[in-house]
Design an enzyme around this catalytic site. Structure first.
Site, short mmCIF file in Angstrom:
data_model
loop_
_atom_site.label_atom_id
_atom_site.label_comp_id
_atom_site.label_asym_id
_atom_site.label_seq_id
_atom_site.Cartn_x
_atom_site.Cartn_y
_atom_site.Cartn_z
CB THR A 229 -0.83 0.05 1.30
OG1 THR A 229 -1.78 -1.01 1.31
CG2 THR A 229 -1.59 1.35 1.47
CB VAL B 261 -13.86 -2.12 0.48
CG1 VAL B 261 -13.33 -0.76 0.91
CG2 VAL B 261 -14.67 -1.99 -0.81
CB THR C 282 1.19 0.02 4.69
OG1 THR C 282 1.39 -1.17 3.91
CG2 THR C 282 2.39 0.21 5.59
N GLY C 283 -0.61 -2.49 5.60
CA GLY C 283 -0.68 -3.75 6.32
C GLY C 283 -1.94 -4.51 5.97
N1 GLY Z 1 -3.81 -2.24 3.55
C1 GLY Z 1 -4.26 -2.48 2.26
C2 GLY Z 1 -5.32 -3.46 2.18
O1 GLY Z 1 -5.36 -4.44 2.94
O2 GLY Z 1 -6.18 -3.30 1.36
#
Ligand code: GLY
Length: 296
Positions: free
Chosen positions: A171, A200, A221-222
């Protein structure tokens, strides 16, 4: 003094040199915009630069869903409370710029799927194919391996890993603070490789992957589902009212790990302190205040 920090994803970064070059390029784009036009343009410039770089999981080069299509999530937020996001958006080059239009041109906060795409076309974003051969190959390898991450109902062989060559939690995000004290945050992703169509994640959800307030700004992010449950970005900004950004993010990354959430966070607090933390093997990120530039 203005500040800018960006990330290019957390997990296992397999192509470190390419990530570092991409982070440097995006930092330079963002910094130029920060000086000339302020925090909002800085984060949009840095993130759209990464959306054009197929090494990152966003824009062109996004992970594919189970049907082999790209569905992207992105959002932008300002410390004055302005927010815009897009979810499961297909066929555009820069989802983060569509998110900006949602913020500036509509009464809504978040547009999804076909509605988001129709809106993008009305805003003159042309057709774009973000699918790359590398990601197509990675999806095929993943399907053949039988390991579909985070889809235990589809895969008995869930082993919490992606296919060879696939960075786990790609991300991208950026946080900037300009001379006026305005803080802007932008986050963009292709989500998880092999996800169900329509899934989503956290990146476009206010308070989960992206948040800004008078206390600070944070991009995460993750693992999206885990970040959503913890409302990580909101939690971090709330704590920045009392504590410095680095203390907050370091504590939260540890706490998130205890909750089973693999993640990384970047942020800037209202005092202008830059911070980063992650509980994964690595995270690609960089920051600058004009005097110095640091890239990991
Ligand atoms: N962190 C990005 C996702 O899992 O969509």
């Amino acid at each position: 003094m203005p500040q800018l920090i960006i990330h290019g994803g957390a997990g296992k970064i397999r192509n470190e040199a390419e990530h570092r070059a991409g982070i440097e390029e995006a930092l330079n784009c963002g910094w130029g915009a920060l000086i000339k036009k302020g925090a909002l343009e800085a984060v949009l410039s840095a993130v759209s630069c990464m959306e054009d770089n197929p090494v990152f999981n966003c824009g062109t080069g996004s992970s594919l869903n189970l049907d082999g299509e790209v569905e992207m999530d992105a959002s932008v937020m300002l410390s004055d409370g302005s927010f815009g996001g897009v979810a499961a958006l297909k066929h555009v080059q820069h989802p983060i710029l569509v998110a900006r239009k949602v913020m500036e041109e509509t009464d809504h906060l978040l547009l999804a799927g076909e509605g988001a795409l129709n809106f993008a076309r009305k805003m003159d974003f042309p057709e774009h194919n973000p699918i790359t051969e590398i990601r197509q190959k990675a999806l095929e390898e993943l399907k053949q391996s039988g390991n579909l991450p985070y889809l235990p109902k589809l895969s008995q062989a869930l082993q919490n890993r992606t296919s060879p060559g696939e960075d786990k939690f790609g991300t991208v995000g950026a946080v900037a603070r300009d001379d006026s004290g305005l803080i802007a945050v932008a986050t963009s992703t292709g989500g998880i490789m092999g996800k169900l169509p329509g899934r989503v994640g956290d990146s476009c959800i206010l308070g989960a992957g992206t948040y800004a307030s008078r206390d600070g700004g944070v991009s995460c992010t993750g693992h999206g589902e885990a970040i959503l449950r913890l409302l990580l970005a909101f939690r971090a900004c709330e704590r920045m009212h009392f504590k410095k950004a680095q203390e907050v993010l370091s504590e939260l990354a540890l706490w998130a790990k205890d909750q089973g959430c693999s993640c990384g966070l970047i942020g800037i607090d209202w005092r202008g302190n830059i911070a980063f933390a992650f509980n994964t093997e690595s995270m690609s990120y960089g920051f600058t205040d004009g005097d110095s530039m640091v890239i990991f």
